[in-house]
Design a protein around this motif. Structure first.
Motif, PDB file in Angstrom:
ATOM      1  N   TRP A  19       0.828  -1.200   0.000  1.00 18.92           N
ATOM      2  CA  TRP A  19       0.000   0.000   0.000  1.00 18.92           C
ATOM      3  C   TRP A  19       0.870   1.262   0.000  1.00 18.92           C
ATOM      4  CZ3 TRP A  19      -4.845   0.552  -1.228  1.00 18.92           C
ATOM      5  CH2 TRP A  19      -5.719  -0.521  -1.076  1.00 18.92           C
ATOM      6  N   LEU A  20       1.982   1.203   0.701  1.00 16.70           N
ATOM      7  CA  LEU A  20       2.840   2.390   0.816  1.00 16.70           C
ATOM      8  C   LEU A  20       3.523   2.737  -0.505  1.00 16.70           C
ATOM      9  CD1 LEU A  20       4.127   4.520   2.688  1.00 16.70           C
ATOM     10  CD2 LEU A  20       5.955   2.862   3.139  1.00 16.70           C
ATOM     11  N   VAL A  21       4.028   1.715  -1.216  1.00 19.23           N
ATOM     12  CA  VAL A  21       4.799   1.986  -2.432  1.00 19.23           C
ATOM     13  C   VAL A  21       3.982   1.797  -3.702  1.00 19.23           C
ATOM     14  CG1 VAL A  21       6.903   1.285  -1.261  1.00 19.23           C
ATOM     15  CG2 VAL A  21       5.673  -0.388  -2.662  1.00 19.23           C
ATOM     16  N   GLY A  22       2.776   1.253  -3.586  1.00 16.43           N
ATOM     17  CA  GLY A  22       1.989   0.964  -4.787  1.00 16.43           C
ATOM     18  C   GLY A  22       1.676   2.194  -5.610  1.00 16.43           C
ATOM     19  N   VAL A  23       1.206   3.254  -4.959  1.00 20.92           N
ATOM     20  CA  VAL A  23       0.848   4.473  -5.683  1.00 20.92           C
ATOM     21  C   VAL A  23       2.066   5.123  -6.336  1.00 20.92           C
ATOM     22  CG1 VAL A  23      -0.106   6.796  -5.451  1.00 20.92           C
ATOM     23  CG2 VAL A  23      -1.221   4.868  -4.313  1.00 20.92           C
ATOM     24  N   PRO A  24       3.192   5.286  -5.625  1.00 21.31           N
ATOM     25  CA  PRO A  24       4.379   5.850  -6.309  1.00 21.31           C
ATOM     26  C   PRO A  24       4.845   5.010  -7.488  1.00 21.31           C
ATOM     27  CG  PRO A  24       4.662   5.953  -3.934  1.00 21.31           C
ATOM     28  CD  PRO A  24       3.435   5.134  -4.182  1.00 21.31           C
ATOM     29  N   ILE A  25       4.728   3.682  -7.364  1.00 18.64           N
ATOM     30  CA  ILE A  25       5.143   2.826  -8.481  1.00 18.64           C
ATOM     31  C   ILE A  25       4.244   3.057  -9.690  1.00 18.64           C
ATOM     32  CG2 ILE A  25       5.209   0.430  -9.275  1.00 18.64           C
ATOM     33  CD1 ILE A  25       6.342  -0.349  -6.579  1.00 18.64           C
ATOM     34  N   VAL A  26       2.934   3.144  -9.450  1.00 14.28           N
ATOM     35  CA  VAL A  26       2.003   3.419 -10.550  1.00 14.28           C
ATOM     36  C   VAL A  26       2.319   4.772 -11.186  1.00 14.28           C
ATOM     37  CG1 VAL A  26      -0.401   3.922 -11.113  1.00 14.28           C
ATOM     38  CG2 VAL A  26       0.145   1.958  -9.678  1.00 14.28           C
ATOM     39  N   MET A  27       2.588   5.788 -10.350  1.00 12.69           N
ATOM     40  CA  MET A  27       2.921   7.114 -10.875  1.00 12.69           C
ATOM     41  C   MET A  27       4.214   7.065 -11.688  1.00 12.69           C
ATOM     42  SD  MET A  27       1.981   9.430  -7.545  1.00 12.69           S
ATOM     43  CE  MET A  27       2.727  10.886  -8.261  1.00 12.69           C
ATOM     44  N   TRP A  28       5.225   6.327 -11.174  1.00 11.66           N
ATOM     45  CA  TRP A  28       6.496   6.234 -11.883  1.00 11.66           C
ATOM     46  C   TRP A  28       6.322   5.527 -13.218  1.00 11.66           C
ATOM     47  CZ3 TRP A  28       9.660   2.008 -13.237  1.00 11.66           C
ATOM     48  CH2 TRP A  28      10.926   2.372 -13.702  1.00 11.66           C
ATOM     49  N   LEU A  29       5.587   4.432 -13.216  1.00 11.86           N
ATOM     50  CA  LEU A  29       5.398   3.682 -14.457  1.00 11.86           C
ATOM     51  C   LEU A  29       4.554   4.469 -15.454  1.00 11.86           C
ATOM     52  CD1 LEU A  29       4.800   0.119 -12.983  1.00 11.86           C
ATOM     53  CD2 LEU A  29       6.795   0.896 -14.278  1.00 11.86           C
ATOM     54  N   ALA A  30       3.526   5.184 -14.959  1.00  9.75           N
ATOM     55  CA  ALA A  30       2.697   5.987 -15.861  1.00  9.75           C
ATOM     56  C   ALA A  30       3.518   7.108 -16.504  1.00  9.75           C
ATOM     57  CB  ALA A  30       1.507   6.578 -15.100  1.00  9.75           C
ATOM     58  N   SER A  31       4.345   7.769 -15.691  1.00  9.71           N
ATOM     59  CA  SER A  31       5.181   8.837 -16.245  1.00  9.71           C
ATOM     60  C   SER A  31       6.225   8.262 -17.199  1.00  9.71           C
ATOM     61  CB  SER A  31       5.860   9.607 -15.112  1.00  9.71           C
ATOM     62  OG  SER A  31       6.707   8.753 -14.338  1.00  9.71           O
ATOM     63  N   TRP A  32       6.761   7.087 -16.877  1.00  2.00           N
ATOM     64  CA  TRP A  32       7.728   6.419 -17.751  1.00  2.00           C
ATOM     65  C   TRP A  32       7.086   6.113 -19.104  1.00  2.00           C
ATOM     66  CZ3 TRP A  32       8.909   0.558 -17.497  1.00  2.00           C
ATOM     67  CH2 TRP A  32       9.946   0.243 -18.381  1.00  2.00           C
ATOM     68  N   LEU A  33       5.879   5.540 -19.085  1.00  2.00           N
ATOM     69  CA  LEU A  33       5.186   5.221 -20.324  1.00  2.00           C
ATOM     70  C   LEU A  33       4.930   6.485 -21.143  1.00  2.00           C
ATOM     71  CD1 LEU A  33       3.700   3.276 -22.211  1.00  2.00           C
ATOM     72  CD2 LEU A  33       1.660   3.538 -20.770  1.00  2.00           C
ATOM     73  N   PHE A  34       4.504   7.553 -20.467  1.00  2.72           N
ATOM     74  CA  PHE A  34       4.229   8.807 -21.166  1.00  2.72           C
ATOM     75  C   PHE A  34       5.492   9.345 -21.837  1.00  2.72           C
ATOM     76  CE2 PHE A  34       4.075  13.432 -21.337  1.00  2.72           C
ATOM     77  CZ  PHE A  34       2.862  13.653 -21.970  1.00  2.72           C
ATOM     78  N   MET A  35       6.623   9.261 -21.137  1.00  2.00           N
ATOM     79  CA  MET A  35       7.855   9.845 -21.664  1.00  2.00           C
ATOM     80  C   MET A  35       8.437   9.072 -22.830  1.00  2.00           C
ATOM     81  SD  MET A  35       9.912  11.298 -18.329  1.00  2.00           S
ATOM     82  CE  MET A  35       9.923   9.724 -17.458  1.00  2.00           C
TER      83      MET A  35
END
Length: 232
Positions: A19-35
């Motif tokens: 729960w603690l790292v799930g949201v940052p991981i999703v944000m990181w992967l989403a930004s990675w995909l966008f870039m």
């Protein structure tokens, strides 16, 4: 019993960590995909530039200006206590001249490369080797098409001195080389380590993002199921 309790505690910590790292991981992967969807050249707007035919610089009143000089670029810098003009011509030739007199300065030799490294780099006196590379044969950790001297230091650092510019063109430490390798792994381009938008990278970024989102959903459902079981 103690082992079972320890495993249950580990599972509990794992869930809370998820729960603690799930949201940052999703944000990181989403930004990675966008870039990685667009090539970096398009992001920088390079595709919008209208190509213009190169025209030589017209410099009047200069001690080194001649009618035959087809200058593309001129940069002024201080070297050895005097003003130096670094000139680049439209045919790709780079030379140095004394700005005050217009006198041509010879290319840097091996001893000159050693002296520049000693003057401008910490530990630059601890040289193990000095090698020259033509523009077409530069080492992989330099990757710029220009003739350079590679001054290797005892700590594994490679200092690249431009033969025609007399400047420190790049400094490559051992850590930099490992960082460059990891960057190649990160963008999945170990050959050139520059392509940040290709089908393999985009595909894995999309799959990773999908997996992270599914994991967050499953954690939420697991927590909801456990709550129902406890209340029944």
């Amino acid at each position: 019993m103690a082992q079972q309790n320890a495993m249950q505690l580990l599972v509990k910590w794992h869930i809370w960590l998820g729960w603690l790292v799930g949201v940052p991981i999703v944000m990181w992967l989403a930004s990675w995909l966008f870039m990685v969807i667009k090539p970096i050249e398009e992001v920088r707007g390079e595709h919008l530039r209208i190509s213009v035919a190169e025209a030589p610089l017209v410099i009047e009143g200069s001690a080194f200006a001649t009618e035959d000089a087809q200058l593309k670029d001129m940069r002024l810098t201080m070297q050895e206590g005097r003003a130096i003009a670094i000139l680049a011509t439209t045919d790709g030739v780079t030379t140095r001249v004394d700005y005050a007199t217009g006198e041509a300065i010879p290319p840097v030799d091996a001893e000159g490369a050693r002296a520049i490294a000693a003057q401008r780099i910490l530990g630059g006196n601890d040289v193990t080797s000095v090698r020259f590379f033509e523009a077409e044969e530069v080492p992989f950790d330099f990757r710029r098409p220009r003739p350079v001297w590679q001054v290797s230091l005892e700590d594994g650092t490679n200092v690249y001195i431009g033969r025609d510019t007399g400047e420190v063109e790049a400094v490559r430490t051992r850590w930099w080389r490992w960082f460059d390798f990891m960057w190649g792994l990160h963008i999945m381009d170990l050959s050139e380590r520059e392509d940040t938008s290709h089908p393999i990278l985009i595909g894995f970024a999309a799959l990773s993002l999908l997996g992270a989102i599914m994991g967050c959903i499953l954690m939420f459902r697991r927590r909801k199921t456990r709550a129902k079981t406890a209340s029944s």
